[in-house]
Design a protein around this motif. Structure first.
Motif, short mmCIF file in Angstrom:
data_model
loop_
_atom_site.label_atom_id
_atom_site.label_comp_id
_atom_site.label_asym_id
_atom_site.label_seq_id
_atom_site.Cartn_x
_atom_site.Cartn_y
_atom_site.Cartn_z
N ALA A 188 0.79 -1.05 0.00
CA ALA A 188 0.04 -0.03 0.09
C ALA A 188 0.81 1.28 -0.03
CB ALA A 188 -0.86 -0.09 1.20
N LYS A 189 0.68 2.09 -1.17
CA LYS A 189 1.39 3.40 -1.04
C LYS A 189 0.86 4.64 -0.28
CE LYS A 189 3.14 2.22 -5.61
NZ LYS A 189 3.00 0.98 -5.68
N ILE A 190 1.21 4.74 1.00
CA ILE A 190 0.65 5.71 1.78
C ILE A 190 1.82 6.72 2.18
CG2 ILE A 190 -0.84 4.09 2.58
CD1 ILE A 190 0.80 3.87 5.49
N PRO A 191 1.54 7.82 2.83
CA PRO A 191 2.50 8.93 3.23
C PRO A 191 3.43 8.47 4.08
CG PRO A 191 0.36 9.98 3.40
CD PRO A 191 0.01 8.44 3.12
N ALA A 192 4.70 8.81 4.15
CA ALA A 192 5.68 8.46 4.95
C ALA A 192 5.51 8.58 6.47
CB ALA A 192 7.10 9.00 4.57
N GLU A 193 4.58 9.43 6.71
CA GLU A 193 4.29 9.82 8.06
C GLU A 193 3.51 8.64 8.86
OE1 GLU A 193 2.99 13.77 6.07
OE2 GLU A 193 3.96 11.67 5.22
N THR A 194 3.10 7.81 8.09
CA THR A 194 2.24 6.63 8.75
C THR A 194 3.19 5.53 8.82
OG1 THR A 194 0.21 7.60 7.87
CG2 THR A 194 0.45 5.28 8.50
N ARG A 195 3.48 5.11 10.16
CA ARG A 195 4.08 4.04 10.55
C ARG A 195 3.21 2.72 10.40
NH1 ARG A 195 5.49 1.86 15.95
NH2 ARG A 195 4.29 3.63 16.81
N LYS A 196 4.07 1.73 9.76
CA LYS A 196 2.89 0.32 9.44
C LYS A 196 3.64 -0.79 10.35
CE LYS A 196 2.34 0.00 5.10
NZ LYS A 196 2.45 -0.19 3.58
N VAL A 197 2.97 -1.37 10.75
CA VAL A 197 3.26 -2.79 11.46
C VAL A 197 2.25 -3.75 11.29
CG1 VAL A 197 3.82 -3.67 13.80
CG2 VAL A 197 4.28 -1.22 13.20
N ALA A 198 2.73 -4.94 10.89
CA ALA A 198 1.79 -6.07 10.72
C ALA A 198 2.16 -7.13 12.03
CB ALA A 198 2.26 -7.06 9.61
N LEU A 199 0.97 -7.18 12.59
CA LEU A 199 0.94 -7.97 13.87
C LEU A 199 0.69 -9.61 13.59
CD1 LEU A 199 -1.51 -5.59 15.81
CD2 LEU A 199 1.09 -5.43 15.56
N ARG A 200 1.86 -10.46 13.59
CA ARG A 200 1.82 -11.61 13.52
C ARG A 200 1.33 -12.40 14.64
NH1 ARG A 200 7.27 -12.75 9.58
NH2 ARG A 200 6.06 -11.93 7.83
N MET A 201 -0.06 -12.59 14.99
CA MET A 201 -0.59 -12.95 16.22
C MET A 201 -0.73 -14.50 16.30
SD MET A 201 -3.80 -10.18 16.48
CE MET A 201 -4.34 -10.57 15.11
N GLY A 202 -0.42 -14.92 17.41
CA GLY A 202 -0.76 -16.26 18.01
C GLY A 202 -2.21 -16.22 18.35
N MET A 203 -2.66 -17.55 19.08
CA MET A 203 -3.95 -17.63 19.64
C MET A 203 -4.16 -16.79 20.66
SD MET A 203 -4.42 -21.79 19.71
CE MET A 203 -4.32 -22.81 18.39
N GLY A 254 7.47 -2.86 10.48
CA GLY A 254 7.57 -4.06 9.81
C GLY A 254 6.69 -5.00 10.38
N MET A 255 7.18 -6.25 10.72
CA MET A 255 6.60 -7.34 11.44
C MET A 255 6.98 -7.52 12.95
SD MET A 255 7.58 -7.89 8.18
CE MET A 255 9.04 -8.90 8.08
N VAL A 256 6.03 -7.97 13.72
CA VAL A 256 6.03 -8.06 14.98
C VAL A 256 5.26 -9.25 15.48
CG1 VAL A 256 5.53 -7.38 17.37
CG2 VAL A 256 6.47 -5.65 15.63
N ASN A 257 5.85 -10.39 16.25
CA ASN A 257 5.04 -11.27 16.57
C ASN A 257 4.36 -11.15 17.94
OD1 ASN A 257 6.22 -12.77 14.44
ND2 ASN A 257 7.83 -13.97 15.75
#
Length: 333
Positions: A154-169, A224-227
């Protein structure tokens, strides 16, 4: 400074708890979902279809946090139609949210997008962390990969930080959830090991899930990615024993792979949800200094026994005596 938190998928399991948590911690909550049914009633509700930009997009302006949890439940049979709906619901909602953020005059400061620990390969030999974890295979990984591809492309403004939450149960004592189903099985004497019993479980107590989301908000350099998992990875055999101990059931009939498949078909779900080993190490949370309140699975499961439902969860947990657990013979634990 805006304190608005926008929760998309607010009428789902995690969304309800996040709405209540942030509302009680002084944030202005905007709850977005396809329908009101299931919403906790905290904050302001806006409807969306998960595909097109609408009036809901105005809520994103200057928000402190936008968290996207939208997606069809994976607790079903993986027939072609359900597979398509599972992937499309996640990709479409993530894509349209990215478009809406790109059009903001004042973009949100943080975009958290749900993902899953099933991104990693089936592992019984070592934990998988964010830095060198290996991608998996099969439908669960396909879902996770498509979800994250839509998010990170997704191409969004640099001001917006992005984190994908790789969740367990995520564990909470809520009807229809993993906790409820396994507690019920254990209470009926069916809480033995499932499959070979050696598969690892990645999980997190709801309280730590909520605290970890806020922790990530406060870490400006975490992206980035966070477990999102606990630092404890019991085997399925140990996991089921903890549920037996909590409900005070001294026996638990095991279910081999063949029996598990029959049971899954009867429950209209897939054996992959219980037979696949999930061993996701929350390395980035550890490195950033996060401290779990419920770091051990046995204590976490017992804590939730006295905190049923949304209202029960947010009440102070009463100290529980050893009770039923005390009389269980060591061989049954």
């Amino acid at each position: 400074m805006s304190t608005t938190v926008v929760i998309i998928g607010a009428n789902g399991f995690l969304g309800r708890y996040l709405c209540r948590y942030f509302a009680r911690n002084g944030r202005e909550v905007v709850a977005i979902a396809r329908k009101k049914e299931g919403w906790s009633g905290d904050g302001m509700f806006l409807e969306w279809d998960g595909k097109e930009i609408g009036p809901w997009a105005y809520a994103l302006e200057g928000a402190e946090l936008v968290i996207n949890l939208s997606g069809r439940s994976v607790n079903c049979r993986y027939i072609p139609q359900n597979r398509e709906e599972i992937i499309r619901s996640r990709v479409d909602s993530t894509t349209v949210l990215g478009r809406a953020i790109s059009e903001c005059r004042v973009p949100p400061r943080l975009w958290l997008n749900a993902s899953t620990a099933t991104w990693y390969r089936h592992a019984e030999d070592r934990a998988q962390d964010e830095w060198d974890g290996e991608p998996g295979e099969g439908f669960s990984h396909e879902v996770a990969a498509a979800w994250e591809d839509a998010f990170f492309s997704a191409k969004i403004p640099a001001e917006t930080r992005k984190v994908a939450l790789r969740m367990g149960m995520v564990l909470a004592n809520e009807p229809g959830t993993v906790y409820d189903i396994l507690s019920s099985m254990a209470g009926r004497g069916l809480g033995g090991a499932i499959g070979n019993g050696d598969q690892r479980i990645s999980w997190i107590h709801m309280e730590d899930f909520l605290r970890a989301v806020e922790f990530v908000m406060r870490e400006p350099f975490m992206d980035g990615m966070v477990n999102l998992t606990a630092p404890d990875f019991p085997t399925n055999r140990e996991w089921m024993r903890y549920f037996r101990e909590t409900v005070g059931m001294p026996i638990g009939l095991p279910a081999g792979e063949r029996l598990a498949k029959i049971g899954a078909a009867f429950m209209n779900t897939e054996t992959e949800l219980v037979l696949k080993s999930r061993w996701a190490e929350p390395l980035r949370l550890k490195e950033a200094g996060f401290r779990w309140k419920h770091a051990k699975a046995d204590a976490a499961i017992e804590d939730l026994e006295n905190r049923p439902g949304l209202a029960g969860f947010f009440r102070e947990s009463a100290r529980r005596s050893a009770g039923a657990k005390a009389w269980l013979p060591a061989t049954a634990r």
